[in-house]
Scaffold this motif. Structure first.
Motif, short mmCIF file in Angstrom:
data_model
loop_
_atom_site.label_atom_id
_atom_site.label_comp_id
_atom_site.label_asym_id
_atom_site.label_seq_id
_atom_site.Cartn_x
_atom_site.Cartn_y
_atom_site.Cartn_z
N SER A 48 -89.57 -5.87 33.79
CA SER A 48 -89.64 -4.91 32.68
C SER A 48 -88.29 -4.75 31.96
O SER A 48 -88.15 -3.84 31.15
CB SER A 48 -90.10 -3.55 33.19
N LEU A 49 -87.33 -5.59 32.32
CA LEU A 49 -85.98 -5.41 31.75
C LEU A 49 -85.75 -6.31 30.53
O LEU A 49 -86.28 -7.42 30.47
CB LEU A 49 -84.93 -5.73 32.81
N ASP A 50 -84.93 -5.80 29.61
CA ASP A 50 -84.55 -6.64 28.46
C ASP A 50 -83.40 -7.56 28.89
O ASP A 50 -82.94 -7.52 30.04
CB ASP A 50 -84.15 -5.76 27.27
N ARG A 51 -82.90 -8.35 27.96
CA ARG A 51 -81.88 -9.35 28.31
C ARG A 51 -80.62 -8.70 28.88
O ARG A 51 -80.07 -9.14 29.88
CB ARG A 51 -81.53 -10.18 27.07
N GLU A 52 -80.19 -7.61 28.22
CA GLU A 52 -78.98 -6.91 28.68
C GLU A 52 -79.17 -6.35 30.08
O GLU A 52 -78.29 -6.42 30.93
CB GLU A 52 -78.62 -5.78 27.69
N GLY A 53 -80.35 -5.79 30.28
CA GLY A 53 -80.68 -5.21 31.59
C GLY A 53 -80.68 -6.25 32.69
O GLY A 53 -80.15 -6.03 33.78
N ARG A 54 -81.23 -7.40 32.40
CA ARG A 54 -81.28 -8.50 33.39
C ARG A 54 -79.88 -8.94 33.77
O ARG A 54 -79.58 -9.18 34.94
CB ARG A 54 -82.00 -9.71 32.79
N LYS A 55 -79.04 -9.03 32.74
CA LYS A 55 -77.66 -9.48 32.96
C LYS A 55 -76.92 -8.47 33.84
O LYS A 55 -76.23 -8.84 34.80
CB LYS A 55 -76.94 -9.62 31.61
N LEU A 56 -77.11 -7.20 33.50
CA LEU A 56 -76.43 -6.14 34.26
C LEU A 56 -76.88 -6.14 35.72
O LEU A 56 -76.05 -6.15 36.64
CB LEU A 56 -76.73 -4.76 33.62
N ILE A 57 -78.20 -6.16 35.93
CA ILE A 57 -78.72 -6.11 37.30
C ILE A 57 -78.29 -7.36 38.09
O ILE A 57 -77.88 -7.26 39.25
CB ILE A 57 -80.28 -5.99 37.29
N SER A 58 -78.33 -8.51 37.44
CA SER A 58 -77.93 -9.75 38.12
C SER A 58 -76.48 -9.66 38.59
O SER A 58 -76.17 -10.02 39.73
CB SER A 58 -78.07 -10.95 37.18
N SER A 59 -75.59 -9.17 37.73
CA SER A 59 -74.17 -9.12 38.12
C SER A 59 -73.94 -8.05 39.19
O SER A 59 -73.15 -8.25 40.11
CB SER A 59 -73.27 -8.90 36.91
N VAL A 60 -74.66 -6.94 39.09
CA VAL A 60 -74.53 -5.88 40.12
C VAL A 60 -74.97 -6.42 41.48
O VAL A 60 -74.32 -6.19 42.50
CB VAL A 60 -75.36 -4.62 39.72
N ILE A 61 -76.06 -7.17 41.48
CA ILE A 61 -76.59 -7.72 42.74
C ILE A 61 -75.60 -8.73 43.33
O ILE A 61 -75.31 -8.72 44.53
CB ILE A 61 -77.99 -8.35 42.52
N ARG A 62 -75.07 -9.60 42.48
CA ARG A 62 -74.10 -10.59 42.98
C ARG A 62 -72.88 -9.90 43.58
O ARG A 62 -72.39 -10.26 44.64
CB ARG A 62 -73.68 -11.50 41.81
N GLU A 63 -72.42 -8.86 42.89
CA GLU A 63 -71.25 -8.11 43.36
C GLU A 63 -71.55 -7.43 44.70
O GLU A 63 -70.70 -7.38 45.58
CB GLU A 63 -70.90 -7.05 42.31
N TYR A 64 -72.79 -6.96 44.81
CA TYR A 64 -73.20 -6.29 46.06
C TYR A 64 -73.17 -7.28 47.24
O TYR A 64 -72.68 -6.96 48.31
CB TYR A 64 -74.61 -5.70 45.89
N VAL A 65 -73.68 -8.49 47.00
CA VAL A 65 -73.69 -9.53 48.05
C VAL A 65 -72.25 -9.83 48.48
O VAL A 65 -71.94 -9.88 49.68
CB VAL A 65 -74.39 -10.82 47.54
#
Lengths: 233, 278
Positions: free
Chosen positions: A177-194
Protein backbone atom coordinates in the motif's frame (compact mmCIF):
# COMPACT_ATOMS: atom_id res chain seq x y z
CA UNK A 1 16.04 -21.19 27.41
CA UNK A 2 18.72 -21.55 24.72
CA UNK A 3 18.04 -20.62 21.13
CA UNK A 4 19.85 -21.47 17.93
CA UNK A 5 21.70 -18.83 15.90
CA UNK A 6 19.76 -20.11 12.90
CA UNK A 7 16.62 -18.02 12.67
CA UNK A 8 14.75 -20.38 10.37
CA UNK A 9 15.46 -23.91 9.25
CA UNK A 10 13.09 -25.73 6.93
CA UNK A 11 13.92 -29.36 6.13
CA UNK A 12 12.01 -31.04 3.28
CA UNK A 13 8.87 -29.13 4.28
CA UNK A 14 5.48 -29.84 2.72
CA UNK A 15 2.44 -27.78 3.69
CA UNK A 16 -1.18 -28.14 2.55
CA UNK A 17 -4.41 -26.32 3.37
CA UNK A 18 -7.54 -28.12 4.49
CA UNK A 19 -9.75 -29.20 1.60
CA UNK A 20 -7.00 -28.78 -0.99
CA UNK A 21 -5.82 -31.84 -2.88
CA UNK A 22 -2.43 -30.35 -3.69
CA UNK A 23 0.23 -28.97 -1.35
CA UNK A 24 0.67 -25.20 -1.16
CA UNK A 25 4.38 -25.71 -0.56
CA UNK A 26 6.48 -28.76 -1.39
CA UNK A 27 9.87 -30.04 -0.47
CA UNK A 28 11.23 -26.72 0.79
CA UNK A 29 14.75 -26.55 2.20
CA UNK A 30 15.86 -23.23 3.58
CA UNK A 31 18.11 -21.99 6.36
CA UNK A 32 18.34 -18.35 7.38
CA UNK A 33 20.99 -17.15 9.80
CA UNK A 34 21.20 -13.92 11.79
CA UNK A 35 22.15 -10.64 10.13
CA UNK A 36 20.66 -11.35 6.70
CA UNK A 37 18.01 -9.63 4.64
CA UNK A 38 16.21 -12.27 2.64
CA UNK A 39 13.77 -11.38 -0.10
CA UNK A 40 11.30 -14.04 -1.21
CA UNK A 41 9.65 -13.23 -4.47
CA UNK A 42 7.39 -14.89 -7.02
CA UNK A 43 3.96 -14.56 -8.64
CA UNK A 44 0.62 -14.78 -6.81
CA UNK A 45 -0.08 -18.29 -5.56
CA UNK A 46 3.62 -19.20 -5.51
CA UNK A 47 3.46 -20.09 -1.80
CA UNK A 48 5.25 -17.03 -0.39
CA UNK A 49 2.75 -16.31 2.41
CA UNK A 50 2.58 -20.04 3.21
CA UNK A 51 6.36 -20.02 3.56
CA UNK A 52 6.45 -17.06 5.96
CA UNK A 53 3.60 -18.46 8.07
CA UNK A 54 5.32 -21.86 8.18
CA UNK A 55 8.54 -20.21 9.39
CA UNK A 56 6.58 -18.67 12.30
CA UNK A 57 4.77 -21.91 13.09
CA UNK A 58 1.36 -20.46 12.22
CA UNK A 59 1.09 -23.26 9.67
CA UNK A 60 2.48 -26.70 10.47
CA UNK A 61 4.15 -28.93 7.88
CA UNK A 62 2.54 -32.32 7.26
CA UNK A 63 5.89 -33.61 6.05
CA UNK A 64 9.38 -32.47 7.00
CA UNK A 65 10.35 -30.17 9.87
CA UNK A 66 10.39 -26.43 10.49
CA UNK A 67 12.48 -24.77 13.20
CA UNK A 68 12.33 -21.21 14.50
CA UNK A 69 15.49 -20.30 16.44
CA UNK A 70 16.12 -24.04 16.74
CA UNK A 71 12.70 -24.86 18.20
CA UNK A 72 10.45 -27.23 16.26
CA UNK A 73 7.38 -25.20 15.26
CA UNK A 74 5.17 -28.16 16.30
CA UNK A 75 6.37 -27.74 19.88
CA UNK A 76 4.53 -25.49 22.36
CA UNK A 77 7.90 -23.88 23.12
CA UNK A 78 7.82 -22.14 19.73
CA UNK A 79 5.93 -19.38 21.56
CA UNK A 80 9.20 -18.36 23.21
CA UNK A 81 10.95 -18.20 19.84
CA UNK A 82 8.13 -16.04 18.49
CA UNK A 83 8.80 -13.49 21.22
CA UNK A 84 12.01 -12.73 19.34
CA UNK A 85 10.11 -12.12 16.10
CA UNK A 86 8.16 -9.29 14.55
CA UNK A 87 5.43 -9.95 12.00
CA UNK A 88 3.57 -7.80 9.50
CA UNK A 89 0.73 -9.78 7.92
CA UNK A 90 -0.53 -9.29 4.42
CA UNK A 91 -4.06 -8.52 5.64
CA UNK A 92 -3.13 -5.69 8.01
CA UNK A 93 -5.92 -3.28 6.95
CA UNK A 94 -8.51 -2.43 9.59
CA UNK A 95 -12.01 -1.14 8.83
CA UNK A 96 -12.91 2.56 9.36
CA UNK A 97 -14.63 1.83 12.69
CA UNK A 98 -11.50 0.32 14.29
CA UNK A 99 -10.84 2.73 17.14
CA UNK A 100 -7.46 1.61 18.42
CA UNK A 101 -5.09 4.56 18.01
CA UNK A 102 -1.78 4.08 16.21
CA UNK A 103 0.05 4.51 19.55
CA UNK A 104 -2.12 1.78 21.09
CA UNK A 105 -1.51 -0.57 18.15
CA UNK A 106 2.28 -0.12 18.49
CA UNK A 107 2.06 -0.56 22.28
CA UNK A 108 0.28 -3.91 21.76
CA UNK A 109 3.51 -5.21 20.22
CA UNK A 110 5.03 -5.24 23.72
CA UNK A 111 2.19 -7.38 25.12
CA UNK A 112 4.07 -10.74 24.99
CA UNK A 113 6.84 -9.33 27.23
CA UNK A 114 4.48 -8.09 29.92
CA UNK A 115 3.53 -9.93 33.08
CA UNK A 116 0.19 -9.46 34.80
CA UNK A 117 -0.90 -5.87 35.53
CA UNK A 118 2.35 -4.61 34.00
CA UNK A 119 2.27 -1.55 31.76
CA UNK A 120 4.83 -0.10 29.37
CA UNK A 121 8.08 1.38 30.65
CA UNK A 122 9.30 4.90 29.88
CA UNK A 123 11.98 3.41 27.67
CA UNK A 124 9.39 1.51 25.62
CA UNK A 125 7.27 4.63 25.22
CA UNK A 126 10.32 6.58 24.07
CA UNK A 127 11.05 3.81 21.58
CA UNK A 128 7.53 4.08 20.16
CA UNK A 129 8.11 7.81 19.68
CA UNK A 130 11.50 7.24 18.03
CA UNK A 131 10.28 4.56 15.62
CA UNK A 132 7.23 6.58 14.62
CA UNK A 133 9.49 9.56 13.85
CA UNK A 134 11.71 7.28 11.80
CA UNK A 135 8.74 6.05 9.78
CA UNK A 136 7.25 9.56 9.62
CA UNK A 137 4.02 8.72 11.40
CA UNK A 138 4.56 10.70 14.61
CA UNK A 139 1.64 13.02 13.75
CA UNK A 140 -0.66 10.01 13.43
CA UNK A 141 0.07 8.45 16.83
CA UNK A 142 -3.19 9.57 18.44
CA UNK A 143 -5.40 8.97 15.40
CA UNK A 144 -7.66 5.87 15.25
CA UNK A 145 -6.00 3.39 12.90
CA UNK A 146 -9.22 2.70 10.99
CA UNK A 147 -9.39 6.30 9.79
CA UNK A 148 -5.96 6.14 8.13
CA UNK A 149 -5.09 5.30 4.54
CA UNK A 150 -3.68 1.89 3.61
CA UNK A 151 -0.15 3.25 3.38
CA UNK A 152 -0.38 4.94 6.79
CA UNK A 153 -1.79 1.79 8.38
CA UNK A 154 0.99 -0.27 6.82
CA UNK A 155 3.64 2.06 8.27
CA UNK A 156 1.97 1.79 11.70
CA UNK A 157 2.09 -2.00 11.64
CA UNK A 158 5.74 -1.97 10.50
CA UNK A 159 6.45 0.46 13.37
CA UNK A 160 4.85 -2.02 15.79
CA UNK A 161 7.08 -4.82 14.48
CA UNK A 162 10.24 -2.70 14.70
CA UNK A 163 9.45 -1.25 18.14
CA UNK A 164 9.71 -4.78 19.61
CA UNK A 165 13.38 -4.90 18.55
CA UNK A 166 12.97 -8.41 17.13
CA UNK A 167 15.89 -10.66 16.26
CA UNK A 168 13.87 -11.77 13.25
CA UNK A 169 11.39 -9.71 11.30
CA UNK A 170 8.87 -11.36 8.97
CA UNK A 171 7.18 -8.98 6.52
CA UNK A 172 4.45 -10.23 4.22
CA UNK A 173 4.02 -7.84 1.27
CA UNK A 174 5.08 -4.79 3.33
CA UNK A 175 5.06 -2.44 0.33
CA UNK A 176 1.62 -3.31 -1.04
CA UNK A 177 0.00 0.00 0.00
CA UNK A 178 3.04 2.28 -0.08
CA UNK A 179 3.96 4.85 -2.71
CA UNK A 180 7.47 5.06 -4.20
CA UNK A 181 8.79 7.36 -1.47
CA UNK A 182 7.32 5.14 1.22
CA UNK A 183 8.89 2.02 -0.25
CA UNK A 184 12.27 3.69 -0.40
CA UNK A 185 12.02 4.88 3.19
CA UNK A 186 10.90 1.51 4.57
CA UNK A 187 13.55 -0.35 2.56
CA UNK A 188 16.37 1.81 3.91
CA UNK A 189 15.03 1.64 7.49
CA UNK A 190 14.90 -2.16 7.27
CA UNK A 191 18.43 -2.40 5.86
CA UNK A 192 19.70 -0.12 8.62
CA UNK A 193 17.91 -2.25 11.20
CA UNK A 194 19.60 -5.44 9.92
CA UNK A 195 23.02 -3.79 10.01
CA UNK A 196 22.69 -2.07 13.39
CA UNK A 197 20.91 -4.85 15.32
CA UNK A 198 22.39 -7.89 13.56
CA UNK A 199 18.85 -9.14 13.10
CA UNK A 200 17.38 -11.07 10.18
CA UNK A 201 14.58 -9.81 8.01
CA UNK A 202 12.54 -12.06 5.75
CA UNK A 203 10.45 -10.15 3.26
CA UNK A 204 7.85 -11.65 0.99
CA UNK A 205 7.03 -9.40 -1.93
CA UNK A 206 5.93 -9.92 -5.50
CA UNK A 207 7.09 -6.38 -6.23
CA UNK A 208 10.87 -6.31 -5.78
CA UNK A 209 11.59 -2.60 -6.26
CA UNK A 210 13.44 -1.05 -4.50
CA UNK A 211 14.02 -3.70 -1.78
CA UNK A 212 16.00 -5.94 -4.17
CA UNK A 213 18.87 -3.41 -3.99
CA UNK A 214 19.03 -3.86 -0.21
CA UNK A 215 18.59 -7.65 -0.01
CA UNK A 216 21.45 -10.06 0.76
CA UNK A 217 19.72 -13.06 -0.77
CA UNK A 218 16.82 -13.35 -3.18
CA UNK A 219 14.74 -16.51 -3.23
CA UNK A 220 12.31 -17.08 -6.09
CA UNK A 221 9.22 -19.25 -5.67
CA UNK A 222 6.75 -20.71 -8.15
CA UNK A 223 3.97 -23.28 -7.71
CA UNK A 224 4.92 -23.96 -4.10
CA UNK A 225 8.59 -24.63 -4.87
CA UNK A 226 11.76 -22.62 -4.55
CA UNK A 227 13.11 -22.29 -8.06
CA UNK A 228 16.22 -20.31 -7.19
CA UNK A 229 18.12 -19.38 -4.05
CA UNK A 230 17.27 -22.56 -2.14
CA UNK A 231 19.61 -23.69 0.62
CA UNK A 232 21.58 -21.67 3.09
CA UNK A 233 21.06 -17.94 3.47
CA UNK B 1 -41.37 -11.60 49.16
CA UNK B 2 -39.62 -8.35 48.23
CA UNK B 3 -36.39 -9.67 49.69
CA UNK B 4 -36.62 -12.78 47.51
CA UNK B 5 -37.44 -10.70 44.41
CA UNK B 6 -34.50 -8.39 45.18
CA UNK B 7 -32.21 -11.41 45.37
CA UNK B 8 -33.45 -12.72 42.02
CA UNK B 9 -33.14 -9.25 40.46
CA UNK B 10 -29.56 -8.90 41.64
CA UNK B 11 -28.76 -12.36 40.29
CA UNK B 12 -30.37 -11.42 36.96
CA UNK B 13 -28.29 -8.24 36.69
CA UNK B 14 -25.09 -10.13 37.49
CA UNK B 15 -25.88 -13.04 35.15
CA UNK B 16 -26.89 -10.75 32.30
CA UNK B 17 -23.84 -8.59 32.78
CA UNK B 18 -21.47 -11.57 32.81
CA UNK B 19 -23.17 -13.27 29.84
CA UNK B 20 -23.06 -10.02 27.81
CA UNK B 21 -19.36 -9.54 28.57
CA UNK B 22 -18.27 -13.12 27.84
CA UNK B 23 -20.49 -13.08 24.72
CA UNK B 24 -18.48 -10.09 23.46
CA UNK B 25 -15.14 -11.84 23.99
CA UNK B 26 -16.17 -15.18 22.46
CA UNK B 27 -17.59 -13.36 19.44
CA UNK B 28 -14.47 -11.20 18.91
CA UNK B 29 -12.17 -14.20 19.39
CA UNK B 30 -14.31 -16.24 16.96
CA UNK B 31 -15.03 -19.07 19.41
CA UNK B 32 -18.82 -18.65 19.33
CA UNK B 33 -19.46 -22.21 18.14
CA UNK B 34 -17.29 -23.52 20.95
CA UNK B 35 -19.19 -21.55 23.58
CA UNK B 36 -22.45 -22.82 22.08
CA UNK B 37 -21.22 -26.38 22.66
CA UNK B 38 -20.15 -25.48 26.19
CA UNK B 39 -23.64 -24.08 26.88
CA UNK B 40 -25.18 -27.40 25.87
CA UNK B 41 -22.60 -29.32 27.88
CA UNK B 42 -23.78 -27.29 30.89
CA UNK B 43 -27.33 -28.42 30.19
CA UNK B 44 -26.15 -32.03 29.99
CA UNK B 45 -24.30 -31.57 33.29
CA UNK B 46 -27.36 -30.11 34.98
CA UNK B 47 -29.48 -33.02 33.74
CA UNK B 48 -26.91 -35.53 35.01
CA UNK B 49 -27.20 -33.72 38.35
CA UNK B 50 -30.92 -34.62 38.36
CA UNK B 51 -30.13 -38.34 38.08
CA UNK B 52 -27.36 -38.25 40.66
CA UNK B 53 -29.41 -36.06 42.99
CA UNK B 54 -26.80 -33.31 42.95
CA UNK B 55 -27.30 -29.56 42.77
CA UNK B 56 -27.71 -29.02 38.98
CA UNK B 57 -25.65 -25.81 39.12
CA UNK B 58 -22.58 -27.64 40.40
CA UNK B 59 -22.94 -30.65 38.10
CA UNK B 60 -23.48 -28.23 35.19
CA UNK B 61 -20.38 -26.32 36.24
CA UNK B 62 -18.23 -29.47 36.37
CA UNK B 63 -19.37 -30.73 32.95
CA UNK B 64 -19.30 -27.28 31.27
CA UNK B 65 -15.84 -26.40 32.58
CA UNK B 66 -14.50 -29.88 31.76
CA UNK B 67 -15.91 -29.76 28.22
CA UNK B 68 -14.56 -26.20 27.76
CA UNK B 69 -11.09 -27.33 28.78
CA UNK B 70 -11.21 -30.53 26.69
CA UNK B 71 -12.48 -28.63 23.63
CA UNK B 72 -9.84 -25.96 24.17
CA UNK B 73 -7.06 -28.54 24.34
CA UNK B 74 -8.37 -30.40 21.26
CA UNK B 75 -8.44 -27.11 19.37
CA UNK B 76 -4.79 -26.45 20.09
CA UNK B 77 -3.94 -29.85 18.57
CA UNK B 78 -6.36 -29.92 15.63
CA UNK B 79 -6.03 -27.41 12.80
CA UNK B 80 -8.94 -28.45 10.61
CA UNK B 81 -12.54 -29.51 11.20
CA UNK B 82 -12.91 -27.57 14.45
CA UNK B 83 -16.50 -26.54 13.72
CA UNK B 84 -17.45 -30.15 13.18
CA UNK B 85 -15.91 -31.17 16.52
CA UNK B 86 -17.91 -28.40 18.23
CA UNK B 87 -21.10 -29.57 16.58
CA UNK B 88 -20.37 -33.18 17.61
CA UNK B 89 -20.01 -32.04 21.24
CA UNK B 90 -23.21 -30.01 20.91
CA UNK B 91 -25.23 -32.98 19.58
CA UNK B 92 -23.78 -35.39 22.14
CA UNK B 93 -24.49 -32.97 25.00
CA UNK B 94 -28.07 -32.44 23.84
CA UNK B 95 -28.58 -36.21 23.59
CA UNK B 96 -27.12 -36.76 27.08
CA UNK B 97 -29.35 -33.99 28.46
CA UNK B 98 -32.52 -35.51 27.02
CA UNK B 99 -31.53 -39.02 28.15
CA UNK B 100 -30.66 -37.84 31.64
CA UNK B 101 -34.00 -36.07 31.97
CA UNK B 102 -35.74 -39.22 30.77
CA UNK B 103 -33.82 -41.41 33.20
CA UNK B 104 -34.28 -39.14 36.19
CA UNK B 105 -36.77 -40.27 38.76
CA UNK B 106 -39.12 -37.46 38.02
CA UNK B 107 -41.94 -38.52 35.74
CA UNK B 108 -43.73 -35.29 34.99
CA UNK B 109 -41.94 -32.70 32.86
CA UNK B 110 -43.31 -29.77 34.83
CA UNK B 111 -41.77 -30.98 38.07
CA UNK B 112 -39.83 -28.21 39.78
CA UNK B 113 -36.29 -29.61 39.52
CA UNK B 114 -36.59 -30.36 35.80
CA UNK B 115 -38.28 -27.03 35.15
CA UNK B 116 -35.34 -25.23 36.77
CA UNK B 117 -32.85 -27.03 34.52
CA UNK B 118 -34.88 -26.58 31.34
CA UNK B 119 -36.69 -23.26 31.71
CA UNK B 120 -35.13 -21.53 34.73
CA UNK B 121 -36.91 -20.38 37.85
CA UNK B 122 -37.24 -17.33 40.07
CA UNK B 123 -37.41 -19.59 43.10
CA UNK B 124 -34.08 -21.21 42.31
CA UNK B 125 -32.03 -18.12 43.21
CA UNK B 126 -30.48 -18.41 46.64
CA UNK B 127 -27.90 -16.38 48.54
CA UNK B 128 -25.38 -19.15 47.85
CA UNK B 129 -25.94 -18.86 44.08
CA UNK B 130 -25.68 -15.10 44.28
CA UNK B 131 -22.31 -15.39 46.03
CA UNK B 132 -21.22 -17.81 43.30
CA UNK B 133 -22.14 -15.23 40.65
CA UNK B 134 -20.34 -12.45 42.53
CA UNK B 135 -17.26 -14.61 42.87
CA UNK B 136 -17.34 -15.44 39.15
CA UNK B 137 -17.67 -11.73 38.30
CA UNK B 138 -14.77 -10.86 40.59
CA UNK B 139 -12.42 -13.51 39.11
CA UNK B 140 -13.45 -12.63 35.55
CA UNK B 141 -12.81 -8.89 36.02
CA UNK B 142 -9.50 -9.68 37.74
CA UNK B 143 -8.43 -11.82 34.79
CA UNK B 144 -9.44 -9.17 32.22
CA UNK B 145 -7.52 -6.46 34.11
CA UNK B 146 -4.46 -8.64 34.74
CA UNK B 147 -4.06 -9.60 31.08
CA UNK B 148 -5.52 -6.43 29.56
CA UNK B 149 -2.69 -5.76 27.08
CA UNK B 150 -2.52 -9.40 25.93
CA UNK B 151 -6.30 -9.65 25.52
CA UNK B 152 -6.36 -6.29 23.71
CA UNK B 153 -3.69 -7.56 21.35
CA UNK B 154 -5.79 -10.63 20.58
CA UNK B 155 -8.92 -8.55 20.06
CA UNK B 156 -7.01 -6.32 17.63
CA UNK B 157 -5.53 -9.16 15.58
CA UNK B 158 -5.32 -12.77 16.77
CA UNK B 159 -2.85 -13.83 14.08
CA UNK B 160 -0.42 -11.01 14.87
CA UNK B 161 -0.74 -11.70 18.60
CA UNK B 162 0.07 -15.37 18.06
CA UNK B 163 3.01 -14.60 15.74
CA UNK B 164 4.45 -12.23 18.35
CA UNK B 165 4.44 -14.91 21.03
CA UNK B 166 1.25 -14.34 23.00
CA UNK B 167 -0.11 -17.56 24.44
CA UNK B 168 -3.30 -17.34 22.38
CA UNK B 169 -4.31 -20.96 23.12
CA UNK B 170 -4.09 -20.39 26.87
CA UNK B 171 -6.23 -17.25 26.72
CA UNK B 172 -8.79 -18.96 24.48
CA UNK B 173 -8.89 -21.80 27.00
CA UNK B 174 -9.39 -19.36 29.88
CA UNK B 175 -12.17 -17.58 27.98
CA UNK B 176 -13.88 -20.92 27.37
CA UNK B 177 -13.42 -21.80 31.02
CA UNK B 178 -15.18 -18.56 31.99
CA UNK B 179 -17.88 -19.24 29.40
CA UNK B 180 -18.50 -22.60 31.09
CA UNK B 181 -18.49 -21.03 34.55
CA UNK B 182 -20.78 -18.13 33.62
CA UNK B 183 -23.22 -20.30 31.66
CA UNK B 184 -23.60 -22.80 34.50
CA UNK B 185 -23.94 -20.00 37.10
CA UNK B 186 -26.73 -18.44 35.04
CA UNK B 187 -28.46 -21.73 34.28
CA UNK B 188 -30.92 -21.59 37.18
CA UNK B 189 -32.26 -18.26 36.04
CA UNK B 190 -32.69 -18.78 32.31
CA UNK B 191 -32.71 -22.54 31.99
CA UNK B 192 -30.38 -24.71 29.94
CA UNK B 193 -32.11 -24.29 26.60
CA UNK B 194 -32.16 -20.49 26.68
CA UNK B 195 -28.97 -19.51 28.47
CA UNK B 196 -27.12 -18.88 25.23
CA UNK B 197 -29.64 -16.22 24.16
CA UNK B 198 -28.15 -14.07 26.94
CA UNK B 199 -24.73 -14.86 25.51
CA UNK B 200 -25.44 -13.87 21.91
CA UNK B 201 -28.40 -11.46 21.75
CA UNK B 202 -26.82 -8.64 23.80
CA UNK B 203 -23.58 -8.75 21.81
CA UNK B 204 -25.50 -8.89 18.51
CA UNK B 205 -27.52 -5.83 19.63
CA UNK B 206 -24.36 -4.01 20.72
CA UNK B 207 -22.93 -4.51 17.22
CA UNK B 208 -25.97 -2.66 15.84
CA UNK B 209 -25.54 0.18 18.32
CA UNK B 210 -21.78 0.78 18.17
CA UNK B 211 -18.89 -0.24 15.98
CA UNK B 212 -16.25 0.60 18.58
CA UNK B 213 -14.88 -2.48 20.32
CA UNK B 214 -14.73 -1.08 23.85
CA UNK B 215 -18.19 0.47 23.49
CA UNK B 216 -19.53 -2.87 22.25
CA UNK B 217 -18.23 -4.58 25.38
CA UNK B 218 -19.88 -1.97 27.60
CA UNK B 219 -23.17 -1.96 25.67
CA UNK B 220 -23.27 -5.76 25.53
CA UNK B 221 -22.83 -6.01 29.32
CA UNK B 222 -25.48 -3.33 29.96
CA UNK B 223 -27.96 -4.92 27.52
CA UNK B 224 -27.33 -8.35 29.05
CA UNK B 225 -28.05 -7.00 32.53
CA UNK B 226 -31.14 -5.07 31.42
CA UNK B 227 -32.52 -8.01 29.36
CA UNK B 228 -32.18 -10.36 32.34
CA UNK B 229 -33.59 -7.93 34.93
CA UNK B 230 -36.50 -6.64 32.85
CA UNK B 231 -37.30 -10.18 31.66
CA UNK B 232 -37.41 -11.29 35.25
CA UNK B 233 -39.75 -8.45 36.27
CA UNK B 234 -42.08 -9.14 33.31
CA UNK B 235 -42.14 -12.84 34.13
CA UNK B 236 -43.01 -12.04 37.77
CA UNK B 237 -45.80 -9.64 36.82
CA UNK B 238 -47.32 -11.82 34.09
CA UNK B 239 -46.48 -15.16 35.73
CA UNK B 240 -44.59 -16.33 32.67
CA UNK B 241 -41.63 -18.77 32.67
CA UNK B 242 -38.61 -16.69 33.61
CA UNK B 243 -36.06 -18.12 31.14
CA UNK B 244 -38.35 -17.79 28.14
CA UNK B 245 -39.34 -14.24 29.14
CA UNK B 246 -35.69 -13.18 29.48
CA UNK B 247 -34.95 -14.72 26.06
CA UNK B 248 -37.96 -12.90 24.56
CA UNK B 249 -36.97 -9.56 26.06
CA UNK B 250 -33.39 -9.91 24.82
CA UNK B 251 -34.71 -10.79 21.35
CA UNK B 252 -36.98 -7.73 21.39
CA UNK B 253 -33.99 -5.56 22.37
CA UNK B 254 -31.98 -7.05 19.51
CA UNK B 255 -34.79 -6.45 17.04
CA UNK B 256 -35.26 -2.87 18.30
CA UNK B 257 -31.51 -2.19 17.96
CA UNK B 258 -31.62 -3.53 14.41
CA UNK B 259 -34.66 -1.42 13.47
CA UNK B 260 -33.15 1.67 15.15
CA UNK B 261 -29.97 1.18 13.12
CA UNK B 262 -31.95 0.99 9.87
CA UNK B 263 -33.86 4.18 10.77
CA UNK B 264 -30.70 6.08 11.80
CA UNK B 265 -28.85 5.02 8.64
CA UNK B 266 -31.81 6.00 6.45
CA UNK B 267 -31.99 9.40 8.17
CA UNK B 268 -28.24 9.85 7.73
CA UNK B 269 -28.49 9.01 4.02
CA UNK B 270 -31.36 11.48 3.63
CA UNK B 271 -29.31 14.17 5.36
CA UNK B 272 -26.32 13.52 3.09
CA UNK B 273 -28.45 13.78 -0.03
CA UNK B 274 -30.17 16.95 1.26
CA UNK B 275 -29.46 19.75 -1.32
CA UNK B 276 -28.85 22.32 1.46
CA UNK B 277 -26.01 20.20 2.87
CA UNK B 278 -24.83 18.60 -0.36
Amino acid sequence: MRFSEEVVKLKDVWVAYSGSDRPAMRNINLTVSLGKLLLITGPNGAGKTTLIETCLGLLKPYRGSAYLFGVDTRSWRVRYSRKMCGFVPQDFMKPPFETYTVRHVIRLGFAPYKSIFESLTEDENRRIQRISELLEIEDLLDRPIGTLSGGQQQRAVIARALARRPKALFLDEPFSSLDREGRKLISSVIREYVDSEGASVIIVSHDVNPIIDYADIVVKMENGRIISGEGYA
Amino acid sequence: MLEFLGLALLAAVLSGNLCGAIGFYVQRLKITTLSFSVAHAALAGASIGLILNLDPVYSAMIVAVASALILGVIFTRVEYGRELISMAVFSTSSAIAVFAIYLSNVRVLATASIAVVLWGSLLAITVEKLILLLLTLFIFVLYILAYKIQIDSMLYDVKMAEAEGINVQMHMLIMLFFAGLIISSSLRLTGGFLVFTLLYNPVAASFQISRRAHMQLLVSSILGASSASSGLIVSYILDWPVGATIALVSSIILLSAYIAKIIVEAARRRCLSCPMLG
